[in-house]
Design a protein around this motif. Structure first.
Motif, PDB file in Angstrom:
ATOM      1  N   TYR A   5     -11.350  -6.382   5.986  1.00 40.94           N
ATOM      2  CA  TYR A   5     -10.503  -5.717   4.989  1.00 40.94           C
ATOM      3  C   TYR A   5     -10.702  -6.374   3.638  1.00 40.94           C
ATOM      4  CZ  TYR A   5      -7.397  -9.742   4.994  1.00 40.94           C
ATOM      5  OH  TYR A   5      -6.896 -11.026   4.863  1.00 40.94           O
ATOM      6  N   VAL A   6     -10.330  -5.674   2.617  1.00 39.60           N
ATOM      7  CA  VAL A   6     -10.236  -6.199   1.264  1.00 39.60           C
ATOM      8  C   VAL A   6      -9.100  -5.458   0.588  1.00 39.60           C
ATOM      9  CG1 VAL A   6     -11.915  -4.583   0.243  1.00 39.60           C
ATOM     10  CG2 VAL A   6     -11.551  -6.816  -0.825  1.00 39.60           C
ATOM     11  N   THR A   7      -8.450  -6.100  -0.378  1.00 42.79           N
ATOM     12  CA  THR A   7      -7.382  -5.418  -1.092  1.00 42.79           C
ATOM     13  C   THR A   7      -7.740  -5.311  -2.571  1.00 42.79           C
ATOM     14  OG1 THR A   7      -5.935  -7.272  -1.750  1.00 42.79           O
ATOM     15  CG2 THR A   7      -5.759  -6.483   0.538  1.00 42.79           C
ATOM     16  N   LEU A   8      -7.104  -4.365  -3.217  1.00 37.80           N
ATOM     17  CA  LEU A   8      -7.351  -4.115  -4.635  1.00 37.80           C
ATOM     18  C   LEU A   8      -6.021  -3.914  -5.342  1.00 37.80           C
ATOM     19  CD1 LEU A   8      -9.420  -3.461  -6.949  1.00 37.80           C
ATOM     20  CD2 LEU A   8      -9.200  -1.065  -6.253  1.00 37.80           C
ATOM     21  N   LEU A   9      -5.773  -4.761  -6.327  1.00 34.24           N
ATOM     22  CA  LEU A   9      -4.594  -4.603  -7.184  1.00 34.24           C
ATOM     23  C   LEU A   9      -5.001  -3.784  -8.398  1.00 34.24           C
ATOM     24  CD1 LEU A   9      -3.317  -8.297  -7.108  1.00 34.24           C
ATOM     25  CD2 LEU A   9      -2.285  -6.331  -5.948  1.00 34.24           C
ATOM     26  N   ASP A  10      -4.111  -2.929  -8.869  1.00 34.89           N
ATOM     27  CA  ASP A  10      -4.486  -2.112 -10.034  1.00 34.89           C
ATOM     28  C   ASP A  10      -4.554  -2.940 -11.307  1.00 34.89           C
ATOM     29  OD1 ASP A  10      -1.721  -2.345 -10.393  1.00 34.89           O
ATOM     30  OD2 ASP A  10      -1.508  -0.313 -11.178  1.00 34.89           O
ATOM     31  N   ILE A  27      -6.583  -5.345 -15.923  1.00 35.28           N
ATOM     32  CA  ILE A  27      -7.868  -5.174 -15.247  1.00 35.28           C
ATOM     33  C   ILE A  27      -7.628  -5.216 -13.736  1.00 35.28           C
ATOM     34  CG2 ILE A  27     -10.123  -6.251 -14.848  1.00 35.28           C
ATOM     35  CD1 ILE A  27      -9.873  -7.384 -17.719  1.00 35.28           C
ATOM     36  N   PRO A  28      -8.177  -4.268 -12.972  1.00 31.82           N
ATOM     37  CA  PRO A  28      -8.029  -4.315 -11.518  1.00 31.82           C
ATOM     38  C   PRO A  28      -8.635  -5.605 -10.949  1.00 31.82           C
ATOM     39  CG  PRO A  28      -8.918  -2.197 -12.203  1.00 31.82           C
ATOM     40  CD  PRO A  28      -8.935  -3.091 -13.402  1.00 31.82           C
ATOM     41  N   GLU A  29      -8.047  -6.080  -9.852  1.00 34.64           N
ATOM     42  CA  GLU A  29      -8.533  -7.307  -9.218  1.00 34.64           C
ATOM     43  C   GLU A  29      -8.758  -7.091  -7.729  1.00 34.64           C
ATOM     44  OE1 GLU A  29      -7.508 -12.061  -8.762  1.00 34.64           O
ATOM     45  OE2 GLU A  29      -5.934 -10.711  -9.427  1.00 34.64           O
ATOM     46  N   ILE A  30      -9.927  -7.460  -7.275  1.00 33.14           N
ATOM     47  CA  ILE A  30     -10.265  -7.445  -5.853  1.00 33.14           C
ATOM     48  C   ILE A  30      -9.755  -8.755  -5.269  1.00 33.14           C
ATOM     49  CG2 ILE A  30     -12.167  -7.468  -4.201  1.00 33.14           C
ATOM     50  CD1 ILE A  30     -13.712  -5.691  -6.272  1.00 33.14           C
ATOM     51  N   VAL A  31      -8.997  -8.651  -4.171  1.00 26.49           N
ATOM     52  CA  VAL A  31      -8.333  -9.821  -3.596  1.00 26.49           C
ATOM     53  C   VAL A  31      -8.517  -9.856  -2.087  1.00 26.49           C
ATOM     54  CG1 VAL A  31      -6.098 -10.992  -3.366  1.00 26.49           C
ATOM     55  CG2 VAL A  31      -6.553  -9.617  -5.396  1.00 26.49           C
ATOM     56  N   ASP A  32      -8.792 -11.034  -1.562  1.00 26.36           N
ATOM     57  CA  ASP A  32      -8.735 -11.316  -0.127  1.00 26.36           C
ATOM     58  C   ASP A  32      -9.733 -10.501   0.704  1.00 26.36           C
ATOM     59  OD1 ASP A  32      -7.874 -12.702   2.090  1.00 26.36           O
ATOM     60  OD2 ASP A  32      -6.056 -11.523   2.365  1.00 26.36           O
ATOM     61  N   LEU A  33     -10.999 -10.631   0.389  1.00 24.18           N
ATOM     62  CA  LEU A  33     -12.053 -10.008   1.196  1.00 24.18           C
ATOM     63  C   LEU A  33     -12.269 -10.844   2.446  1.00 24.18           C
ATOM     64  CD1 LEU A  33     -14.496  -8.036   1.619  1.00 24.18           C
ATOM     65  CD2 LEU A  33     -15.841  -9.688   0.318  1.00 24.18           C
ATOM     66  N   GLN A  44       0.837  -1.204   0.000  1.00 25.67           N
ATOM     67  CA  GLN A  44       0.000   0.000   0.000  1.00 25.67           C
ATOM     68  C   GLN A  44       0.874   1.256   0.000  1.00 25.67           C
ATOM     69  OE1 GLN A  44      -3.758   0.940   2.482  1.00 25.67           O
ATOM     70  NE2 GLN A  44      -2.065   1.758   3.678  1.00 25.67           N
ATOM     71  N   THR A  45       1.911   1.261   0.818  1.00 20.91           N
ATOM     72  CA  THR A  45       2.776   2.446   0.893  1.00 20.91           C
ATOM     73  C   THR A  45       3.553   2.664  -0.404  1.00 20.91           C
ATOM     74  OG1 THR A  45       4.590   1.226   1.951  1.00 20.91           O
ATOM     75  CG2 THR A  45       3.024   2.345   3.409  1.00 20.91           C
ATOM     76  N   HIS A  46       3.725   1.603  -1.196  1.00 23.04           N
ATOM     77  CA  HIS A  46       4.400   1.724  -2.492  1.00 23.04           C
ATOM     78  C   HIS A  46       3.406   1.814  -3.652  1.00 23.04           C
ATOM     79  CE1 HIS A  46       7.754   0.013  -0.075  1.00 23.04           C
ATOM     80  NE2 HIS A  46       8.424   0.923  -0.765  1.00 23.04           N
ATOM     81  N   ASN A  47       2.137   2.035  -3.339  1.00 26.51           N
ATOM     82  CA  ASN A  47       1.080   2.167  -4.349  1.00 26.51           C
ATOM     83  C   ASN A  47       0.956   0.969  -5.273  1.00 26.51           C
ATOM     84  OD1 ASN A  47       0.099   4.777  -3.599  1.00 26.51           O
ATOM     85  ND2 ASN A  47       2.007   5.607  -4.417  1.00 26.51           N
ATOM     86  N   GLU A  48       1.251  -0.228  -4.744  1.00 25.43           N
ATOM     87  CA  GLU A  48       1.111  -1.458  -5.514  1.00 25.43           C
ATOM     88  C   GLU A  48      -0.230  -2.136  -5.245  1.00 25.43           C
ATOM     89  OE1 GLU A  48       4.446  -3.721  -4.171  1.00 25.43           O
ATOM     90  OE2 GLU A  48       5.887  -2.283  -4.971  1.00 25.43           O
ATOM     91  N   ARG A  49      -0.853  -1.783  -4.130  1.00 25.88           N
ATOM     92  CA  ARG A  49      -2.099  -2.412  -3.713  1.00 25.88           C
ATOM     93  C   ARG A  49      -2.819  -1.436  -2.799  1.00 25.88           C
ATOM     94  NH1 ARG A  49      -3.398  -8.084  -2.505  1.00 25.88           N
ATOM     95  NH2 ARG A  49      -1.295  -8.583  -3.178  1.00 25.88           N
ATOM     96  N   LYS A  50      -4.130  -1.360  -2.934  1.00 25.67           N
ATOM     97  CA  LYS A  50      -4.925  -0.596  -1.980  1.00 25.67           C
ATOM     98  C   LYS A  50      -5.440  -1.585  -0.944  1.00 25.67           C
ATOM     99  CE  LYS A  50      -6.250   3.194  -4.957  1.00 25.67           C
ATOM    100  NZ  LYS A  50      -5.422   4.178  -4.349  1.00 25.67           N
ATOM    101  N   VAL A  51      -5.335  -1.212   0.315  1.00 26.99           N
ATOM    102  CA  VAL A  51      -5.838  -2.051   1.397  1.00 26.99           C
ATOM    103  C   VAL A  51      -6.946  -1.263   2.078  1.00 26.99           C
ATOM    104  CG1 VAL A  51      -5.283  -3.428   3.424  1.00 26.99           C
ATOM    105  CG2 VAL A  51      -3.520  -3.018   1.681  1.00 26.99           C
TER     106      VAL A  51
END
Length: 190
Positions: A81-86, A98-104, A62-69
């Motif tokens: 929580y859920v994460t989002l990859l760009d 395509i963005p991917e929603i991961v680990d809800l 998240q701090t490196h803008n690779e994934r939103k948490v």
């Protein structure tokens, strides 16, 4: 930057302490470093082993803008929580940016309160900044039953590539184990 019922934050900007949605007593925000230990303890209390390293890696990404948490807190207590990859890294959408929603994940004691859907609203709004399509993979065993139902109700449809196991598409009649690595890819037009 606090607003009710509105998603803030943009790709490529520092993701420190952003509040995506505030509907007291529920707040959906970016991950904070002190969430790491809170999540480890909370999942351990319900009998799930989620290693500290997982959350440390999510926070670092998240701090490196690779994934939103995206973290949900109810009455100042973390509840999911859920994460989002760009962009998707594996599966049928890997070459399509395509963005991917991961680990809800929603802690058991907070399930059936609409928190997962609220986090999905935020993730989809953020994904829309990158693409008109968002993807996700869902496990096939009964432990994912609630998630499977929620995704279908939200308009996600299977991509047609069949089951995937450990990041690879399964051929017809292939052997596999019905564990967390057996998944089906879905997508949704935003």
């Amino acid at each position: 930057m606090k607003r009710s019922k509105e998603v803030e934050g943009e790709w490529g900007k520092e993701e420190t302490d952003i509040i995506y949605l505030q509907e007291e007593p529920l707040i959906i925000r970016s991950m904070r470093e002190d969430d790491i230990e809170k999540f480890v303890v909370a999942f351990k209390e319900q009998g799930w082993q989620k290693p500290c390293e997982l959350f440390e890696e999510y926070y670092k990404q998240q701090t490196h803008n690779e994934r939103k948490v995206i973290v949900a807190a109810l009455n100042n207590q973390i509840c999911g929580y859920v994460t989002l990859l760009d962009k998707t890294i594996t599966g049928p959408f890997a070459t399509k940016s395509i963005p991917e929603i991961v680990d809800l994940n929603v802690l058991i004691k907070y399930q059936k309160k609409g928190i997962g859907n609220k986090m999905m609203d935020v993730a989809e709004t953020l994904a829309k900044q990158k693409s008109d399509l968002v993807s996700l993979a869902v496990g096939l065993h009964y432990g994912y039953g609630s998630a499977q139902r929620m995704y279908i109700k939200r308009g996600y449809v299977p991509d047609g590539s069949g089951a995937w196991y450990r990041g690879k598409q399964l051929e017809q009649y292939s052997s596999c184990m019905n564990d967390d690595d057996l998944t089906l890819y879905l997508s949704k037009n935003l």
